[in-house]
Design a protein around this motif. Sequence first.
Motif, PDB file in Angstrom:
ATOM      1  N   GLY A   1      47.058  43.943  46.021  1.00 13.36           N
ATOM      2  CA  GLY A   1      47.991  42.853  45.734  1.00 13.36           C
ATOM      3  C   GLY A   1      47.551  41.934  44.620  1.00 13.36           C
ATOM      4  N   ALA A   2      46.308  42.084  44.146  1.00 13.62           N
ATOM      5  CA  ALA A   2      45.850  41.263  43.024  1.00 13.62           C
ATOM      6  C   ALA A   2      46.567  41.679  41.749  1.00 13.62           C
ATOM      7  CB  ALA A   2      44.339  41.407  42.853  1.00 13.62           C
ATOM      8  N   SER A   3      46.810  40.726  40.871  1.00 18.95           N
ATOM      9  CA  SER A   3      47.499  41.028  39.618  1.00 18.95           C
ATOM     10  C   SER A   3      46.559  41.792  38.691  1.00 18.95           C
ATOM     11  CB  SER A   3      47.940  39.737  38.936  1.00 18.95           C
ATOM     12  OG  SER A   3      46.822  39.007  38.480  1.00 18.95           O
ATOM     13  N   PRO A   4      47.109  42.638  37.800  1.00 19.05           N
ATOM     14  CA  PRO A   4      46.255  43.363  36.847  1.00 19.05           C
ATOM     15  C   PRO A   4      45.409  42.427  35.992  1.00 19.05           C
ATOM     16  CG  PRO A   4      48.456  44.308  36.884  1.00 19.05           C
ATOM     17  CD  PRO A   4      48.516  43.073  37.712  1.00 19.05           C
ATOM     18  N   GLU A   5      45.954  41.255  35.661  1.00 21.00           N
ATOM     19  CA  GLU A   5      45.203  40.302  34.836  1.00 21.00           C
ATOM     20  C   GLU A   5      43.949  39.810  35.567  1.00 21.00           C
ATOM     21  OE1 GLU A   5      48.435  40.279  35.278  1.00 21.00           O
ATOM     22  OE2 GLU A   5      49.160  40.755  33.246  1.00 21.00           O
ATOM     23  N   GLU A   6      44.079  39.506  36.872  1.00 27.06           N
ATOM     24  CA  GLU A   6      42.931  39.049  37.642  1.00 27.06           C
ATOM     25  C   GLU A   6      41.876  40.156  37.762  1.00 27.06           C
ATOM     26  OE1 GLU A   6      44.511  37.887  41.366  1.00 27.06           O
ATOM     27  OE2 GLU A   6      45.395  36.009  40.643  1.00 27.06           O
ATOM     28  N   LEU A   7      42.352  41.365  38.003  1.00 23.56           N
ATOM     29  CA  LEU A   7      41.433  42.486  38.112  1.00 23.56           C
ATOM     30  C   LEU A   7      40.740  42.749  36.778  1.00 23.56           C
ATOM     31  CD1 LEU A   7      40.398  44.609  40.081  1.00 23.56           C
ATOM     32  CD2 LEU A   7      42.313  46.075  39.440  1.00 23.56           C
TER      33      LEU A   7
ATOM     34  N   ASP B   1      40.094  40.548  34.392  1.00 26.56           N
ATOM     35  CA  ASP B   1      39.110  39.491  34.145  1.00 26.56           C
ATOM     36  C   ASP B   1      37.805  39.745  34.898  1.00 26.56           C
ATOM     37  OD1 ASP B   1      40.816  38.132  32.465  1.00 26.56           O
ATOM     38  OD2 ASP B   1      41.648  36.858  34.066  1.00 26.56           O
ATOM     39  N   GLY B   2      37.905  40.367  36.066  1.00 16.87           N
ATOM     40  CA  GLY B   2      36.700  40.638  36.842  1.00 16.87           C
ATOM     41  C   GLY B   2      35.957  41.892  36.426  1.00 16.87           C
ATOM     42  N   LEU B   3      36.644  42.779  35.671  1.00 17.54           N
ATOM     43  CA  LEU B   3      36.032  44.058  35.335  1.00 17.54           C
ATOM     44  C   LEU B   3      35.651  44.222  33.869  1.00 17.54           C
ATOM     45  CD1 LEU B   3      38.249  46.594  37.338  1.00 17.54           C
ATOM     46  CD2 LEU B   3      35.858  46.070  37.761  1.00 17.54           C
ATOM     47  N   LYS B   4      36.238  43.449  32.987  1.00 17.50           N
ATOM     48  CA  LYS B   4      36.112  43.737  31.558  1.00 17.50           C
ATOM     49  C   LYS B   4      34.682  43.679  31.039  1.00 17.50           C
ATOM     50  CE  LYS B   4      37.343  38.985  30.259  1.00 17.50           C
ATOM     51  NZ  LYS B   4      38.328  38.170  29.503  1.00 17.50           N
ATOM     52  N   ASN B   5      33.817  42.915  31.713  1.00 22.54           N
ATOM     53  CA  ASN B   5      32.437  42.793  31.243  1.00 22.54           C
ATOM     54  C   ASN B   5      31.440  43.600  32.066  1.00 22.54           C
ATOM     55  OD1 ASN B   5      33.122  40.966  29.158  1.00 22.54           O
ATOM     56  ND2 ASN B   5      33.139  39.270  30.630  1.00 22.54           N
ATOM     57  N   ARG B   6      31.926  44.341  33.061  1.00 16.79           N
ATOM     58  CA  ARG B   6      31.012  45.154  33.887  1.00 16.79           C
ATOM     59  C   ARG B   6      31.710  46.437  34.343  1.00 16.79           C
ATOM     60  NH1 ARG B   6      31.978  43.851  39.299  1.00 16.79           N
ATOM     61  NH2 ARG B   6      33.322  42.037  39.659  1.00 16.79           N
ATOM     62  N   ILE B   7      32.054  47.235  33.379  1.00 21.13           N
ATOM     63  CA  ILE B   7      32.706  48.523  33.652  1.00 21.13           C
ATOM     64  C   ILE B   7      31.642  49.520  34.116  1.00 21.13           C
ATOM     65  CG2 ILE B   7      34.137  50.344  32.697  1.00 21.13           C
ATOM     66  CD1 ILE B   7      34.933  48.320  30.503  1.00 21.13           C
ATOM     67  N   SER B   8      31.868  50.149  35.263  1.00 16.92           N
ATOM     68  CA  SER B   8      30.835  51.017  35.832  1.00 16.92           C
ATOM     69  C   SER B   8      31.309  52.427  36.174  1.00 16.92           C
ATOM     70  CB  SER B   8      30.261  50.375  37.101  1.00 16.92           C
ATOM     71  OG  SER B   8      31.289  50.163  38.065  1.00 16.92           O
ATOM     72  N   HIS B   9      32.586  52.732  35.952  1.00 19.78           N
ATOM     73  CA  HIS B   9      33.057  54.074  36.291  1.00 19.78           C
ATOM     74  C   HIS B   9      34.311  54.392  35.476  1.00 19.78           C
ATOM     75  CE1 HIS B   9      36.301  52.384  38.863  1.00 19.78           C
ATOM     76  NE2 HIS B   9      35.401  51.456  39.129  1.00 19.78           N
ATOM     77  N   PRO B  10      34.693  55.670  35.395  1.00 20.05           N
ATOM     78  CA  PRO B  10      35.771  56.080  34.506  1.00 20.05           C
ATOM     79  C   PRO B  10      37.118  55.417  34.771  1.00 20.05           C
ATOM     80  CG  PRO B  10      34.486  57.986  35.150  1.00 20.05           C
ATOM     81  CD  PRO B  10      33.991  56.831  35.969  1.00 20.05           C
ATOM     82  N   MET B  11      37.509  55.266  36.043  1.00 24.46           N
ATOM     83  CA  MET B  11      38.827  54.690  36.316  1.00 24.46           C
ATOM     84  C   MET B  11      38.904  53.236  35.845  1.00 24.46           C
ATOM     85  SD  MET B  11      41.085  54.848  39.831  1.00 24.46           S
ATOM     86  CE  MET B  11      41.196  56.634  39.725  1.00 24.46           C
TER      87      MET B  11
ATOM     88  N   ALA C   1      40.659  49.598  29.239  1.00 24.52           N
ATOM     89  CA  ALA C   1      41.153  49.977  27.916  1.00 24.52           C
ATOM     90  C   ALA C   1      42.657  49.730  27.797  1.00 24.52           C
ATOM     91  CB  ALA C   1      40.831  51.449  27.642  1.00 24.52           C
ATOM     92  N   ALA C   2      43.401  50.063  28.868  1.00 26.04           N
ATOM     93  CA  ALA C   2      44.847  49.845  28.849  1.00 26.04           C
ATOM     94  C   ALA C   2      45.185  48.358  28.829  1.00 26.04           C
ATOM     95  CB  ALA C   2      45.493  50.518  30.056  1.00 26.04           C
ATOM     96  N   MET C   3      44.486  47.573  29.641  1.00 28.20           N
ATOM     97  CA  MET C   3      44.754  46.134  29.685  1.00 28.20           C
ATOM     98  C   MET C   3      44.382  45.456  28.372  1.00 28.20           C
ATOM     99  SD  MET C   3      46.271  45.030  32.367  1.00 28.20           S
ATOM    100  CE  MET C   3      45.942  43.283  32.132  1.00 28.20           C
TER     101      MET C   3
END
Length: 219
Positions: free
Chosen positions: A51-57, A59-69, A75-77
């Motif tokens: 239910g979290a918005s893509p923008e929130e997700l 912001d939490g992932l862009k600096n610590r990407i750890s897996h392909p998905m 990259a898409a965001m």
Amino acid sequence: MFSQADIVVQTVMLALVLASLWSWTIIFSTWLRVRKVNRAADAFEDRFWSGASPEELYDGLKNRISHPMAMVFVAAMREWQRSLKGTGRGFAERLSIEDRVNKVMRIAVSREMERLEGQVGFLATLGSAAPFVGLFGTVWGIMNSFQSIALTSNTSLAVVAPGIAEALLATALGLVAAIPAVVAYNKHASDLSRFAGRLEGFSDEFAAILSRQLDDRSA
């Protein structure tokens, strides 16, 4: 048998043993990588559909990407946010944004799968080449055995058997190297294909979500 074999046969045996050890390293490392990324993808999809918005997700992932998905999503965001800046709301602009985001995700999927596959192709090469390399060692050893027979003029089994046994050991080592490599390659290829399909399915679902967001912005 190894110490008494001809130098060529010894070289063949040693090469097959080293190739087999390297193949087992690839087998276990690839299995661990695929297992890890599948678990990470499960956790990511749980968060994505929670239910979290893509923008929130993002912001939490862009600096610590750890897996392909996560890489495909980020990259898409990144392209999505970059494309929305300074664009109009016309039909042509919408198609342009969707096309760019889809291309970015396809490239990300391809790049991540290439990285995930690593050296799995070596298993296929070893599986097809190892029996013939072992056979070469066997043929060479048998040739030496016949030369020994010709030089000694003795055809007794005691003279012939050791050389032939050493030669056949090369074929056995070729099969020992080839069989696990072929089985593991087929297993890993199937697992990687399923994970690639999973990434592509996520890309299609995420593209549909972004398309709906574009509809809402155009309304």
